[in-house]
Design an enzyme around this catalytic site. Structure first.
Site, PDB file in Angstrom:
ATOM      1  N   ASP A   1       0.813  -1.226   0.000  1.00 39.74           N
ATOM      2  CA  ASP A   1       0.000   0.000   0.000  1.00 39.74           C
ATOM      3  C   ASP A   1       0.842   1.270   0.000  1.00 39.74           C
ATOM      4  O   ASP A   1       0.415   2.302   0.496  1.00 39.74           O
ATOM      5  CB  ASP A   1      -0.962   0.037   1.210  1.00 39.74           C
ATOM      6  CG  ASP A   1      -1.745  -1.248   1.341  1.00 39.74           C
ATOM      7  OD1 ASP A   1      -2.242  -1.714   0.312  1.00 39.74           O
ATOM      8  OD2 ASP A   1      -1.837  -1.798   2.450  1.00 39.74           O
TER       9      ASP A   1
ATOM     10  N   LYS B   1       2.291   2.300  -5.120  1.00 41.76           N
ATOM     11  CA  LYS B   1       3.022   1.881  -6.331  1.00 41.76           C
ATOM     12  C   LYS B   1       2.232   2.210  -7.597  1.00 41.76           C
ATOM     13  O   LYS B   1       2.791   2.474  -8.647  1.00 41.76           O
ATOM     14  CB  LYS B   1       3.296   0.372  -6.288  1.00 41.76           C
ATOM     15  CG  LYS B   1       4.184  -0.053  -5.136  1.00 41.76           C
ATOM     16  CD  LYS B   1       4.424  -1.551  -5.128  1.00 41.76           C
ATOM     17  CE  LYS B   1       3.277  -2.380  -4.609  1.00 41.76           C
ATOM     18  NZ  LYS B   1       2.951  -2.208  -3.190  1.00 41.76           N
TER      19      LYS B   1
ATOM     20  N   GLY C   1      -4.457  -4.243  -4.260  1.00 42.59           N
ATOM     21  CA  GLY C   1      -5.549  -3.318  -4.574  1.00 42.59           C
ATOM     22  C   GLY C   1      -4.975  -1.957  -4.857  1.00 42.59           C
ATOM     23  O   GLY C   1      -4.238  -1.426  -4.044  1.00 42.59           O
ATOM     24  N   HIS C   2      -5.251  -1.440  -6.039  1.00 42.39           N
ATOM     25  CA  HIS C   2      -4.822  -0.062  -6.277  1.00 42.39           C
ATOM     26  C   HIS C   2      -5.956   0.729  -6.897  1.00 42.39           C
ATOM     27  O   HIS C   2      -6.692   0.239  -7.736  1.00 42.39           O
ATOM     28  CB  HIS C   2      -3.545   0.011  -7.111  1.00 42.39           C
ATOM     29  CG  HIS C   2      -3.477  -0.989  -8.196  1.00 42.39           C
ATOM     30  ND1 HIS C   2      -2.641  -2.074  -8.165  1.00 42.39           N
ATOM     31  CD2 HIS C   2      -4.178  -1.084  -9.335  1.00 42.39           C
ATOM     32  CE1 HIS C   2      -2.838  -2.790  -9.244  1.00 42.39           C
ATOM     33  NE2 HIS C   2      -3.753  -2.220  -9.980  1.00 42.39           N
TER      34      HIS C   2
ATOM     35  N   GLN D   1       2.280  -6.240  -3.531  1.00 39.78           N
ATOM     36  CA  GLN D   1       2.628  -6.318  -2.112  1.00 39.78           C
ATOM     37  C   GLN D   1       4.002  -5.665  -1.883  1.00 39.78           C
ATOM     38  O   GLN D   1       4.309  -4.704  -2.566  1.00 39.78           O
ATOM     39  CB  GLN D   1       2.577  -7.760  -1.588  1.00 39.78           C
ATOM     40  CG  GLN D   1       1.169  -8.312  -1.477  1.00 39.78           C
ATOM     41  CD  GLN D   1       0.606  -8.805  -2.797  1.00 39.78           C
ATOM     42  OE1 GLN D   1       1.293  -9.431  -3.557  1.00 39.78           O
ATOM     43  NE2 GLN D   1      -0.639  -8.509  -3.065  1.00 39.78           N
TER      44      GLN D   1
END
Ligand code: IMP
Length: 410
Positions: free
Chosen positions: A21, A24, A48-49, A226
């Site tokens: 988180d 990135k 998740g982005h 990650q």
């Protein structure tokens, strides 16, 4: 920016330097424009982005953030575990926003399929762990990699075959081991839908496919998922994910030779967060930690869980810099620290295992949207330079807001 891009060379990996988180997605999105191929190597829908498409926010779990750049090939690597309904949903979301992916999406035939029953197993395993739970995203990641390591997984290359028999056998094991009833018909129906949409995207030998690009002098941007401290081998085991999250892991996940990597950007928040259980030495459970959570919007984009918050721990960044060979650091969310009077930074650990902090002066003025290093308040510049000196890697990108343009490039 020009000099920064020139320094990157033909193959760049973007790697999380903390517990995930770090933001990135933003840097891949910015850099994606300048590369020919965008690739994701490992992990699954645990990532998740948030991406803004057509003015609307969307959370993507499987597709790399760089997929928005029209016309660029997007690769999902052999190291991935792919939940097909999630992938179809993401493709559909993009389509509705006018972004077409199907004719430029390439999925390794060696990537593993993550089924609904993997998610159910994940939940049962977490429940069995009780108080020692890992705090997984419950996306079925661990169980899918268990099947892969046991050599009983089902891969993308099998999508076009008849999988009833193999799923029926699998269902028997799952029932015995976890008491879970696998809905074979539902799983097969999901496979059929996915086959229809994705069969032309499956690549039988990903390394050969990528070699052709390299021979044509095309450049590759690898978006890591990650982060270092969640790596199965080098992270804070057992509170880790089940894949390789390092630069070497990303190369392995794509079948690329290590020597091809020309640069590696380590992405770290200007502070630190963690979701899930496990050690977090510099965690701040007090008011300041709460402030970081609120100012930084620190809630999981996959699970919505409040993230644990705290301060930078430089030994971790040094560790990540070594393992991955960071050539540059992207320090994100500097503006979240704008209201702090004093900023503690973990610089080591004493013989009792307690963190040794150095306290740096805060700047207590807005750095939001600043795009030149020289325009940052002196204390903010000193903060960045302190980190850079301790890690021994230049901090070349600094995030000063959510927007694409809110970044300093040095
Ligand atoms: P899993 O990957 O769902 O098995 O979760 C294992 C651990 O990794 C948990 O602590 C999760 O919160 C963490 N994790 C997995 N993916 C991410 C991510 O993308 N960002 C942050 N933490 C993650």
């Amino acid at each position: 920016m020009k000099k920064f891009l020139a320094d990157l060379g033909p193959c760049t990996a973007i790697i999380g330097a903390q517990w995930g988180d770090e933001g990135k997605g933003k840097v891949t999105d910015i850099l994606g424009e300048h590369f020919d191929v965008i690739a994701r190597a490992c992990g699954g829908a645990n990532a998740g982005h948030t991406i803004v498409v057509g003015g609307k926010k969307h959370v993507f779990h499987l597709l790399p953030a760089g997929c928005l750049h029209e016309g660029k090939p997007v690769v999902l690597g052999s190291g991935m575990v792919i939940h097909l309904p999630t992938l179809l949903e993401e493709i559909e979301t993009l389509k509705k926003a006018g972004v077409h992916l199907l004719d430029r999406l390439f999925i390794s035939g060696s990537a593993h399929i993550l089924f609904e029953f993997h998610k159910k197993i994940d939940a049962v395993m977490e429940e069995r762990r009780g108080a020692e739970g890992i705090g997984t995203t419950k996306r079925g990641i661990g169980p899918a990699y268990m099947d892969k390591a046991a050599r009983s997984g089902i891969r993308m290359e099998q999508l076009t075959g008849d999988l009833r028999k193999v799923l029926t056998e699998k269902a028997k094991d799952v029932k015995i081991m976890y008491g879970i009833d696998v809905d074979i018909d539902a799983e097969l129906a999901a496979l059929k839908t996915a086959e229809h949409v994705l069969k032309h995207a499956i690549i039988s030998l990903l390394p050969d496919f990528l070699r052709e690009f390299i021979e044509k002098k095309k450049t590759i941007l690898i978006e890591g998922a990650q982060a270092v401290l969640l790596d199965l081998d080098h992270g804070s085991y057992p509170y880790v994910t089940s894949s390789q999250t390092t630069a070497a892991g990303a190369l392995q996940g794509l079948g690329l030779p290590p020597k091809i990597l020309s640069s590696c950007i380590g992405v770290a928040k200007a502070y630190c967060t963690r979701v899930g259980s496990g050690n977090f030495l510099t965690e701040d459970t007090g008011e300041a930690g709460e402030r970081l959570r609120e100012r930084g919007g620190e809630y999981g984009s996959t699970t919505g869980r409040p993230r644990r918050t705290g301060w930078l721990h430089l030994p971790h960044l040094q560790y990540g810099a070594f393992i991955n060979g960071f050539s540059a650091i992207n320090l994100t969310k500097l503006d979240v620290l704008d209201t702090e009077k004093e900023i503690p930074v973990g610089v080591g650990v004493d013989t009792n295992g307690k963190v040794i902090y150095e306290k740096l002066a805060g700047w207590q003025t807005s750095t939001r949207s600043i795009t030149e290093f020289g325009k940052l308040p002196k204390a903010a510049q000193d903060y960045v330079l302190f980190i850079e000196k301790k890690i021994g890697v230049p901090v070349r990108l600094i995030g000063t807001g959510q927007g694409r343009e809110e970044i300093i490039v040095r």
